[in-house]
Structures are given as structure tokens and as C-alpha cells.
Write a protein that holds these residues in place. Structure first.
Motif, PDB file in Angstrom:
ATOM      1  N   SER A   1      -2.827   0.388  -4.058  1.00  0.00           N
ATOM      2  CA  SER A   1      -2.116  -0.870  -3.494  1.00  0.00           C
ATOM      3  C   SER A   1      -1.703  -1.630  -4.665  1.00  0.00           C
ATOM      4  CB  SER A   1      -3.273  -1.510  -2.783  1.00  0.00           C
ATOM      5  OG  SER A   1      -4.204  -2.036  -3.448  1.00  0.00           O
TER       6      SER A   1
ATOM      7  N   ASP B   1     -10.757   1.235   2.124  1.00  0.00           N
ATOM      8  CA  ASP B   1     -10.542  -0.010   1.587  1.00  0.00           C
ATOM      9  C   ASP B   1      -9.175  -0.452   2.488  1.00  0.00           C
ATOM     10  OD1 ASP B   1     -12.591  -0.316  -0.309  1.00  0.00           O
ATOM     11  OD2 ASP B   1     -11.349   0.150  -2.043  1.00  0.00           O
TER      12      ASP B   1
ATOM     13  N   LYS C   1      -5.561   2.763  -7.558  1.00  0.00           N
ATOM     14  CA  LYS C   1      -5.940   3.615  -6.647  1.00  0.00           C
ATOM     15  C   LYS C   1      -7.122   2.826  -6.080  1.00  0.00           C
ATOM     16  CE  LYS C   1      -5.404   7.782  -9.474  1.00  0.00           C
ATOM     17  NZ  LYS C   1      -6.147   9.024  -9.998  1.00  0.00           N
ATOM     18  N   ARG C   2      -7.208   3.034  -4.798  1.00  0.00           N
ATOM     19  CA  ARG C   2      -8.309   2.581  -3.634  1.00  0.00           C
ATOM     20  C   ARG C   2      -8.918   3.749  -3.045  1.00  0.00           C
ATOM     21  NH1 ARG C   2      -6.484  -2.898  -2.795  1.00  0.00           N
ATOM     22  NH2 ARG C   2      -8.615  -3.189  -1.761  1.00  0.00           N
ATOM     23  N   GLU C   3     -10.124   3.360  -2.452  1.00  0.00           N
ATOM     24  CA  GLU C   3     -10.909   4.259  -1.743  1.00  0.00           C
ATOM     25  C   GLU C   3     -10.221   4.124  -0.306  1.00  0.00           C
ATOM     26  OE1 GLU C   3     -13.200   6.037  -2.408  1.00  0.00           O
ATOM     27  OE2 GLU C   3     -13.049   5.392  -4.673  1.00  0.00           O
TER      28      GLU C   3
ATOM     29  N   TRP D   1       0.927  -1.254   0.026  1.00  0.00           N
ATOM     30  CA  TRP D   1       0.138   0.092  -0.057  1.00  0.00           C
ATOM     31  C   TRP D   1       0.818   1.249  -0.104  1.00  0.00           C
ATOM     32  CZ3 TRP D   1      -5.397   0.168   0.202  1.00  0.00           C
ATOM     33  CH2 TRP D   1      -5.905  -1.491   0.339  1.00  0.00           C
TER      34      TRP D   1
END
Length: 144
Positions: free
Chosen positions: A140, A117, A112-114, A95
Motif C-alpha cells: 500500500s 492489514d 509491503k503489508r500483512e 492498495w
């Protein structure tokens, strides 16, 4: 440029902090134990990458390349070294938080991640909870 990538040592902390500060990156909680690899040219540190381990999860810390050495592949080489070390340590996912390098990381397979998450281990880091601004991009990459 005759570049080598080598494991970081405690004495690399000072030059690392200088590189991070010059790039406007956080240094408040950085320590020698976070450093993983340095890219060096004739004993001058041109780039650094670090990480924090949380079992099968890692937080990429402090990827920085000297402005004079950008664009020649040091960043991707440091990411490759980090991923190899993480796989050796049985890490399944890396991450990171970034303010302005999301396109660079996307080219290397990060997505891209929220923020919702993020695993608890990542949320509980100082980098996630306060050092990086709330609008930093969370990304991540799975390694398996």
C-alpha cells in the motif's frame, strides 16, 4: 517512441485483456470500468493501469506494460497518473497485490503489508479473495 498517457476508453478493454494475458495476469473480472489510463504510441497501447475505488481507498488494478516497451518509464508514468487521479478523488491510500513486481512498486513508495492489514473493502474484492494467489505480496501507499 512518442508516448502519450490518456484516459482509458471502453474500446481499450480488448487490447488491455491481450496485454494482461500475455503477462500472465488475471483477467476474469476485468471490465472497462476498471481501466483508468493507457500509454499509447502511435495508437498502439503499450501500457495500462486501472483501479477500483472504495471511498478513500483504492485498489490498483492491472498495471501492465508491453514487453517491447518495458524499461523506458511507462510503468512509473502510469503510477504517477493513477496517484494524481486518486488524489483528485480524495483517495488516501492505494492498495495492490503483486506476484513478482514488489521491488518495482517499492521503488515508487509502496510498502509491503500483512494480509491481515488490508481494509475490508480490499479483502472483499475478487482480486484479493481469489484471483491473486494467497502468496501474492500485498502493498500500500498513503497519499496524504
Amino acid at each position: 517512441m512518442s508516448l502519450i498517457i490518456r484516459p482509458a476508453a471502453a474500446e481499450d478493454l480488448g487490447p488491455t485483456i491481450e496485454l494482461l494475458q500475455a503477462a500472465g495476469l488475471p483477467t476474469a473480472d476485468i471490465s472497462a470500468e476498471h481501466l483508468l489510463f493507457v500509454a499509447e504510441d502511435t495508437q498502439i497501447i503499450q501500457g495500462v493501469i486501472g483501479r477500483e475505488l472504495f471511498g478513500v481507498t483504492a485498489l490498483l488494478r492491472s498495471l501492465v506494460v508491453s514487453p517491447d516497451a518495458r524499461g523506458i518509464g511507462i510503468g512509473p508514468a502510469l503510477i504517477t497518473a493513477l496517484e494524481a487521479a486518486c488524489m483528485t478523488d480524495r483517495v488516501r491510500e492505494i492498495w495492490l497485490l503483486t506476484i513478482d513486481a514488489d521491488k518495482f512498486f517499492a521503488k515508487l513508495g509502496f510498502v509491503k503489508r500483512e494480509r491481515a492489514d488490508a481494509p475490508d473493502a480490499i479483502r472483499n474484492t475478487q482480486e484479493y479473495s481469489g484471483l491473486c494467489p494467497g502468496d501474492a505480496v500485498l502493498m500500500s501507499k498513503r497519499l496524504d
